[in-house]
Design an enzyme around this catalytic site. Structure first.
Site, short mmCIF file in Angstrom:
data_model
loop_
_atom_site.label_atom_id
_atom_site.label_comp_id
_atom_site.label_asym_id
_atom_site.label_seq_id
_atom_site.Cartn_x
_atom_site.Cartn_y
_atom_site.Cartn_z
N GLU A 65 -4.70 -33.42 -2.09
CA GLU A 65 -5.02 -34.09 -3.81
C GLU A 65 -6.37 -34.27 -3.89
O GLU A 65 -6.43 -35.42 -3.59
CB GLU A 65 -4.03 -34.68 -4.18
CG GLU A 65 -2.27 -35.03 -4.37
CD GLU A 65 -2.27 -35.78 -5.90
OE1 GLU A 65 -1.39 -34.96 -6.69
OE2 GLU A 65 -1.83 -37.38 -5.77
N ASN B 285 4.63 -37.19 -11.05
CA ASN B 285 4.30 -38.14 -11.04
C ASN B 285 3.99 -38.36 -12.58
O ASN B 285 2.85 -38.52 -13.04
CB ASN B 285 2.68 -38.10 -10.07
CG ASN B 285 2.29 -39.76 -9.95
OD1 ASN B 285 2.97 -40.63 -10.60
ND2 ASN B 285 1.40 -39.09 -9.45
N TRP B 286 4.50 -39.42 -12.72
CA TRP B 286 4.40 -40.32 -14.26
C TRP B 286 3.72 -40.60 -14.30
O TRP B 286 3.27 -41.58 -15.61
CB TRP B 286 5.84 -40.48 -14.93
CG TRP B 286 7.04 -39.50 -15.13
CD1 TRP B 286 6.34 -38.06 -14.97
CD2 TRP B 286 7.96 -39.06 -16.31
NE1 TRP B 286 7.27 -36.65 -15.59
CE2 TRP B 286 8.16 -38.23 -16.78
CE3 TRP B 286 8.87 -40.40 -17.30
CZ2 TRP B 286 9.17 -37.32 -17.82
CZ3 TRP B 286 9.50 -40.06 -17.72
CH2 TRP B 286 9.40 -38.77 -17.91
N LYS B 287 3.23 -41.58 -12.86
CA LYS B 287 2.41 -42.38 -13.22
C LYS B 287 2.80 -43.65 -14.41
O LYS B 287 3.93 -44.19 -14.33
CB LYS B 287 1.01 -42.67 -13.84
CG LYS B 287 0.56 -40.89 -12.71
CD LYS B 287 -1.33 -40.67 -12.45
CE LYS B 287 -1.37 -39.31 -11.60
NZ LYS B 287 -2.86 -38.93 -11.84
N GLY C 274 -6.29 -35.32 -13.07
CA GLY C 274 -6.46 -35.56 -14.10
C GLY C 274 -7.76 -35.44 -14.95
O GLY C 274 -8.45 -35.95 -15.59
N HIS D 95 -1.39 -42.41 -3.00
CA HIS D 95 -1.25 -41.92 -3.36
C HIS D 95 -3.14 -42.36 -4.01
O HIS D 95 -3.53 -43.56 -3.83
CB HIS D 95 -1.01 -41.91 -4.97
CG HIS D 95 -1.41 -41.56 -6.45
ND1 HIS D 95 -2.52 -41.51 -6.52
CD2 HIS D 95 -0.95 -39.76 -6.98
CE1 HIS D 95 -2.90 -40.32 -7.69
NE2 HIS D 95 -2.21 -39.39 -7.86
N SER E 35 -4.68 -31.81 -11.48
CA SER E 35 -4.56 -30.88 -13.03
C SER E 35 -3.82 -29.45 -12.51
O SER E 35 -4.13 -27.93 -12.86
CB SER E 35 -5.88 -30.26 -13.10
OG SER E 35 -7.25 -31.08 -13.04
N GLU F 156 -4.99 -43.04 -6.62
CA GLU F 156 -5.60 -43.74 -7.39
C GLU F 156 -4.91 -45.46 -6.45
O GLU F 156 -5.47 -46.60 -7.18
CB GLU F 156 -4.48 -43.96 -8.51
CG GLU F 156 -4.84 -43.28 -9.73
CD GLU F 156 -3.84 -42.18 -10.30
OE1 GLU F 156 -2.88 -42.42 -10.60
OE2 GLU F 156 -4.61 -41.10 -10.88
N GLY G 208 0.32 -34.27 -12.59
CA GLY G 208 0.82 -35.72 -13.20
C GLY G 208 0.75 -34.97 -15.19
O GLY G 208 1.71 -35.00 -15.21
N GLY G 209 -0.08 -36.00 -15.20
CA GLY G 209 -0.28 -35.06 -16.61
C GLY G 209 0.26 -33.93 -17.18
O GLY G 209 1.37 -33.75 -18.15
#
Ligand code: PGA
Length: 246
Positions: free
Chosen positions: A160, A8-10, A166, A90, A205, A92, A226-227
């Site tokens: 999640e 997930n590149w956000k 993150g 998600h 994470s 966010e 993500g990251g």
């Protein structure tokens, strides 16, 4: 069942980063797991056109097919440019865009209508975890945000924990096991035998150094990353762990 590793590149990534997606795609020529990248909307078409081993997905969609909704994008528009899976709910978006379970459910249905796979995200906040509400929160989110017809092709559930996203914090192995087993039980009792093959991803994470252990937990069928999905080398470490964990 084969694992799914989805990136997930956000809101990260410019057109130069298609080269990272190409490196990941080349690596995936012979892996024993499924791999997907969900870049921002403007990169979906070129990512799709320049890959052959991985799936390309999106991070959100509107509930309608089309209409007077300035700034929105429908699931049909996304599948037309190559998205095969679409993340919905998600945390966010639940937080920043006030998306309720009801909205997430409508979006999941929109993804199904468009013929794609809905990656439905659920997870507790730190406060909910600390007050022993984790399982009741997951139950409520699943009851109200999963659509009627869930099967292994049209739906993936992503667990999640909000506090693990993150932050570098990861739940204890037993906590992940308990959450995934609870989700599996809910899916089986709600949707029947077929739901045993619905993938349940862990997200929050995940990185190369913890992926192997996370993938060894029962009912963890992959990861939403993500990251660590933004750089091909980091993401490939996670893909390798998934490929080796069968
Ligand atoms: P993270 O994000 O891997 O950077 O924690 C996961 C996610 O938000 O899906």
């Amino acid at each position: 069942m084969s694992k799914l590793v989805a990136g997930n590149w956000k809101m990260f990534g410019d057109k130069n980063m298609i080269s990272e997606i190409k490196k990941i795609d080349q690596h995936c020529n012979e892996v024993r797991c499924e791999v997907a990248i969900c870049p921002p909307f403007p990169l979906i078409l070129s990512a799709y056109e320049q890959t052959k081993n991985i799936q390309i997905g999106a991070q959100n969609c509107h509930t309608d097919i089309n209409g007077a909704h300035t700034g929105e994008v429908s699931a049909e528009m996304l599948t037309e440019v190559g998205a095969q899976l679409i993340i919905v709910g998600h945390s966010e978006r639940r937080q920043d865009n006030y998306e309720s379970n009801d909205i997430v459910k409508l979006k999941s249905e929109a993804v199904h209508r468009a013929g794609a796979t809905a990656v439905v995200c659920i997870g507790e906040t730190l406060k909910e975890r600390e007050t022993d509400k984790t399982l009741s929160v997951l139950q409520e989110q699943m009851l109200n945000s999963l659509p009627k017809n869930v099967n292994p092709l049209n739906t993936v559930v992503a667990y999640e924990p909000v506090w693990a996203i993150g932050t570098g914090l990861v739940p204890e192995i037993d906590q992940i096991r308990a959450a995934h087993s609870f989700i599996r039980g809910f899916l089986a009792s709600t949707y029947g035998a077929e739901a045993h093959n619905v993938k349940i991803l862990y997200g929050g994470s995940v990185k190369g150094s913890n992926a192997k252990e996370i993938f060894s937990i029962s009912n963890v069928n992959g990861a939403l990353v993500g990251g660590a999905s933004l750089k091909s080398n980091d993401f490939i470490e996670i893909i390798t762990a998934a490929s080796n964990s069968i």
